[in-house]
Write a protein that holds these residues in place. Sequence first.
Motif, PDB file in Angstrom:
ATOM      1  N   ASN A  55       0.648  -1.552  -0.058  1.00  0.00           N
ATOM      2  CA  ASN A  55       0.076   0.119  -0.273  1.00  0.00           C
ATOM      3  C   ASN A  55       0.949   1.312   0.199  1.00  0.00           C
ATOM      4  O   ASN A  55       0.431   2.625  -0.762  1.00  0.00           O
ATOM      5  CB  ASN A  55      -0.863  -0.064   1.313  1.00  0.00           C
ATOM      6  CG  ASN A  55      -1.500   1.224   1.630  1.00  0.00           C
ATOM      7  OD1 ASN A  55      -2.919   2.085   0.312  1.00  0.00           O
ATOM      8  ND2 ASN A  55      -1.560   2.738   2.069  1.00  0.00           N
ATOM      9  N   HIS A  56       1.872   1.141   0.538  1.00  0.00           N
ATOM     10  CA  HIS A  56       2.804   2.051   1.078  1.00  0.00           C
ATOM     11  C   HIS A  56       4.066   1.752   0.753  1.00  0.00           C
ATOM     12  O   HIS A  56       4.605   0.413   1.016  1.00  0.00           O
ATOM     13  CB  HIS A  56       2.614   2.797   1.923  1.00  0.00           C
ATOM     14  CG  HIS A  56       2.231   1.848   3.778  1.00  0.00           C
ATOM     15  ND1 HIS A  56       1.030   1.453   3.041  1.00  0.00           N
ATOM     16  CD2 HIS A  56       3.026   1.930   4.353  1.00  0.00           C
ATOM     17  CE1 HIS A  56       1.327   0.835   4.477  1.00  0.00           C
ATOM     18  NE2 HIS A  56       2.490   0.357   4.994  1.00  0.00           N
ATOM     19  N   THR A  57       4.759   2.973   0.601  1.00  0.00           N
ATOM     20  CA  THR A  57       6.567   2.909   0.831  1.00  0.00           C
ATOM     21  C   THR A  57       6.960   3.361   1.993  1.00  0.00           C
ATOM     22  O   THR A  57       6.460   4.278   2.590  1.00  0.00           O
ATOM     23  CB  THR A  57       7.458   3.009  -0.303  1.00  0.00           C
ATOM     24  OG1 THR A  57       7.493   4.745  -0.395  1.00  0.00           O
ATOM     25  CG2 THR A  57       6.633   2.697  -1.928  1.00  0.00           C
ATOM     26  N   TYR A  79       2.700   8.438  -7.171  1.00  0.00           N
ATOM     27  CA  TYR A  79       2.092   8.117  -5.385  1.00  0.00           C
ATOM     28  C   TYR A  79       0.601   8.703  -5.535  1.00  0.00           C
ATOM     29  O   TYR A  79       0.382   9.572  -7.005  1.00  0.00           O
ATOM     30  CB  TYR A  79       3.187   9.462  -4.349  1.00  0.00           C
ATOM     31  CG  TYR A  79       4.272   7.787  -4.014  1.00  0.00           C
ATOM     32  CD1 TYR A  79       4.231   7.258  -2.784  1.00  0.00           C
ATOM     33  CD2 TYR A  79       4.926   8.413  -5.319  1.00  0.00           C
ATOM     34  CE1 TYR A  79       5.052   6.603  -2.752  1.00  0.00           C
ATOM     35  CE2 TYR A  79       6.732   7.568  -4.600  1.00  0.00           C
ATOM     36  CZ  TYR A  79       6.390   6.624  -3.054  1.00  0.00           C
ATOM     37  OH  TYR A  79       7.377   5.558  -2.957  1.00  0.00           O
ATOM     38  N   HIS A  80       0.064   9.506  -4.491  1.00  0.00           N
ATOM     39  CA  HIS A  80      -1.154  10.596  -5.063  1.00  0.00           C
ATOM     40  C   HIS A  80      -0.856  11.749  -4.302  1.00  0.00           C
ATOM     41  O   HIS A  80      -1.170  11.847  -3.425  1.00  0.00           O
ATOM     42  CB  HIS A  80      -2.418  10.031  -3.906  1.00  0.00           C
ATOM     43  CG  HIS A  80      -2.417   8.246  -4.202  1.00  0.00           C
ATOM     44  ND1 HIS A  80      -3.693   8.048  -5.654  1.00  0.00           N
ATOM     45  CD2 HIS A  80      -2.096   6.878  -3.602  1.00  0.00           C
ATOM     46  CE1 HIS A  80      -3.564   6.791  -5.616  1.00  0.00           C
ATOM     47  NE2 HIS A  80      -2.974   6.215  -4.886  1.00  0.00           N
ATOM     48  N   LEU A  97      -1.008  11.799   0.282  1.00  0.00           N
ATOM     49  CA  LEU A  97      -1.649  11.177   0.896  1.00  0.00           C
ATOM     50  C   LEU A  97      -0.336  10.012   1.914  1.00  0.00           C
ATOM     51  O   LEU A  97      -0.179   9.031   1.146  1.00  0.00           O
ATOM     52  CB  LEU A  97      -2.656  10.483  -0.179  1.00  0.00           C
ATOM     53  CG  LEU A  97      -3.392   9.117   0.360  1.00  0.00           C
ATOM     54  CD1 LEU A  97      -4.674   9.968   1.223  1.00  0.00           C
ATOM     55  CD2 LEU A  97      -4.548   7.919  -0.834  1.00  0.00           C
ATOM     56  N   HIS A  98      -1.389   9.822   2.613  1.00  0.00           N
ATOM     57  CA  HIS A  98      -0.809   8.869   3.595  1.00  0.00           C
ATOM     58  C   HIS A  98      -1.823   8.112   4.442  1.00  0.00           C
ATOM     59  O   HIS A  98      -2.380   8.645   5.354  1.00  0.00           O
ATOM     60  CB  HIS A  98       0.516   8.904   4.241  1.00  0.00           C
ATOM     61  CG  HIS A  98       0.400  10.176   5.169  1.00  0.00           C
ATOM     62  ND1 HIS A  98       0.289  10.499   6.624  1.00  0.00           N
ATOM     63  CD2 HIS A  98       0.829  11.889   5.024  1.00  0.00           C
ATOM     64  CE1 HIS A  98      -0.351  11.372   6.847  1.00  0.00           C
ATOM     65  NE2 HIS A  98      -0.030  12.463   6.045  1.00  0.00           N
ATOM     66  N   PRO A 132       4.527   7.297   2.181  1.00  0.00           N
ATOM     67  CA  PRO A 132       3.050   7.292   1.151  1.00  0.00           C
ATOM     68  C   PRO A 132       1.993   6.579   0.280  1.00  0.00           C
ATOM     69  O   PRO A 132       3.205   5.375   0.438  1.00  0.00           O
ATOM     70  CB  PRO A 132       4.110   8.284   0.729  1.00  0.00           C
ATOM     71  CG  PRO A 132       5.908   8.391   0.785  1.00  0.00           C
ATOM     72  CD  PRO A 132       5.701   7.596   2.198  1.00  0.00           C
ATOM     73  N   ASP A 133       1.082   6.750   0.312  1.00  0.00           N
ATOM     74  CA  ASP A 133       0.459   5.350  -0.265  1.00  0.00           C
ATOM     75  C   ASP A 133       1.008   5.469  -1.949  1.00  0.00           C
ATOM     76  O   ASP A 133       1.253   6.996  -2.584  1.00  0.00           O
ATOM     77  CB  ASP A 133      -1.084   5.940  -0.359  1.00  0.00           C
ATOM     78  CG  ASP A 133      -1.366   5.780   0.756  1.00  0.00           C
ATOM     79  OD1 ASP A 133      -1.547   6.047   1.965  1.00  0.00           O
ATOM     80  OD2 ASP A 133      -3.235   5.024   1.038  1.00  0.00           O
ATOM     81  N   LEU A 134       1.182   4.261  -2.138  1.00  0.00           N
ATOM     82  CA  LEU A 134       1.252   4.199  -3.744  1.00  0.00           C
ATOM     83  C   LEU A 134       0.728   4.116  -4.572  1.00  0.00           C
ATOM     84  O   LEU A 134      -1.315   4.106  -3.872  1.00  0.00           O
ATOM     85  CB  LEU A 134       1.744   2.936  -4.419  1.00  0.00           C
ATOM     86  CG  LEU A 134       3.470   2.996  -3.867  1.00  0.00           C
ATOM     87  CD1 LEU A 134       3.691   0.823  -3.120  1.00  0.00           C
ATOM     88  CD2 LEU A 134       4.494   3.494  -4.514  1.00  0.00           C
TER      89      LEU A 134
END
Length: 550
Positions: A105-107, A130-131, A171-172, A179-181
């Motif tokens: 979901n994120h990195t 990312y967003h 976005l996270h 951070p959301d991918l």
Amino acid sequence: MSSEAGEWWRSAVIYQVYLRSFADGNGDGVGDIAGLRSRLGYVRDLGVDAIWINPWYPSPMADAGYDVIDQRDIDPAYGTLAEAEALIAEAHDHGLRVILDVVPNHTSELRAWFQEALVGGPGSRARDRYHFRNGRGEHGELPPNNWTSEFGGLAWTRVTEPDGEPGQWYLHLFSPQQPDLNWDHPDVRADFEHTLRFWFDRGVDGFRIDVAHYLIKDDLLPDLQQARYASGEHPHWDREALHDIYRSWRRIADSYDPPRVFVAEAWVESPQRLVRYVRSDELHTAFNFDFLASPWLPGAMKDMIDATLDAHASVAAPSTWVLSNHDVARHVSRYARPQREGIERFLDDFLDRPADLAVGTRRARAAILQMLALPGCAYVYMGEELGLPEVEDLADDVLLDPMFQRSGMISRGRDGCRVPLPWSGHSAPFGFSPGPVRTWLPQPDDWGIYSVARQTDDASSMLELYRTALRMRRLLPALGDGCLQWLSMPEGALGFAREPGFLCVVNYSAAPVVLPDDAVILLASDEFDPGAGVPADTTVWLDVGGPPGR
Ligand code: GLC
């Protein structure tokens, strides 16, 4: 067990190794691969089939490793890639399969992709992974929507652009360091497929998928409404497009010999929604968190077991059972409280009620025998086999979980279930580290009573109960994958039969439960006088004349 050897995951018991807290090989107070390698014999002797290792990838540890810089390498605090490869081979030599965590979901904010996005500025291709969005308000000073982070606070952080001015927001759904991918981006999909193959090529047997229900977001990133969403309509939760990702992952897993497997971490609204992730062309299993969050009350437990088994039968997937993990308060401490209907899993949920650890421990003993008798596969969170309670009194200045800070220091967070294991001795670090050192979270002074050395060969200990139960589960043909038939029981007790010839009786109430005349006791969670019936908070495994064990 009815499952074929190839479908080991349908009946497996999988031991969760929270690496930071399992065993420290190099003496720095943090668990590592060397520590795990030195204790593989312990895990094998416990009698489990596989280990699941929490993220061990390079990470600044803003969320204990769930903020990943590079999923195809190892954090130096844990060891090296060569050590990881050696561990995988040694685990296999011990007959243990290895499952890793994948975090899609994120990195980490420190991943090169995110750093490129920051430097690239608005409109750059790097930001598309990312967003990133412009803010609302006259000067973009307001977040793009009203989403909030799982850890508290806004799900958006505003960046400073390369020109030094405040700029876009990203976005996270967890911490700002995660951070959301953007899963609509082909680089993201290709990168994760690469990661799966990277580890499968190194012999890894499967992956646990972190927040598997979160990856896909509504393109329009609309504000969240107050009103309940219809299933699949939530803008960032359990959306339909997720299933294509998992179908493609399944094809990759199936291209290996033997096929590799997945388990989803998906906190969705119902068993019916959960089993959509384990349809035959998607993932193999999904954690059944309804079991973990269920109070120690027979009615709630039975309804939840029924709903779980029915839903899984509808897609021919095995259920999973889990009592604790690194995100929830340890079940000894949950069960130590007066129980109430509803879902409770974090320490904060029950701090209002006094704990009776003797009661919690007794229920935990009953709970593991109940769990291991249910159809399907099961997870054991390291330390539960020692009967460890939640550490509820960690001082504010040692708490590291982002939940604590992000909640304005209101939530106690999840550190209390992550305290390093006691292996031996009478004072910290209780054999966790080779020498005297401060462990990354402090262990309570009295944890010697829970140590592996102290409990080994003590027939009344939690550890020996786990060892015996796991050994028996392997030998009893009735246990593992399959189905159950409920028995008619007095109020306050549950009983079920498994074929051939096995009964499990769990008494949740104070009234003793009389056993059938022809039953032979195989194992009981606590000693009792059979003539007086099964006492409160006790589970019994009974032989009622099946064919001899394998
Ligand atoms: C999962 C992990 C949890 C982590 C979160 C964000 O829920 O189990 O520990 O904080 O995902 O990655």
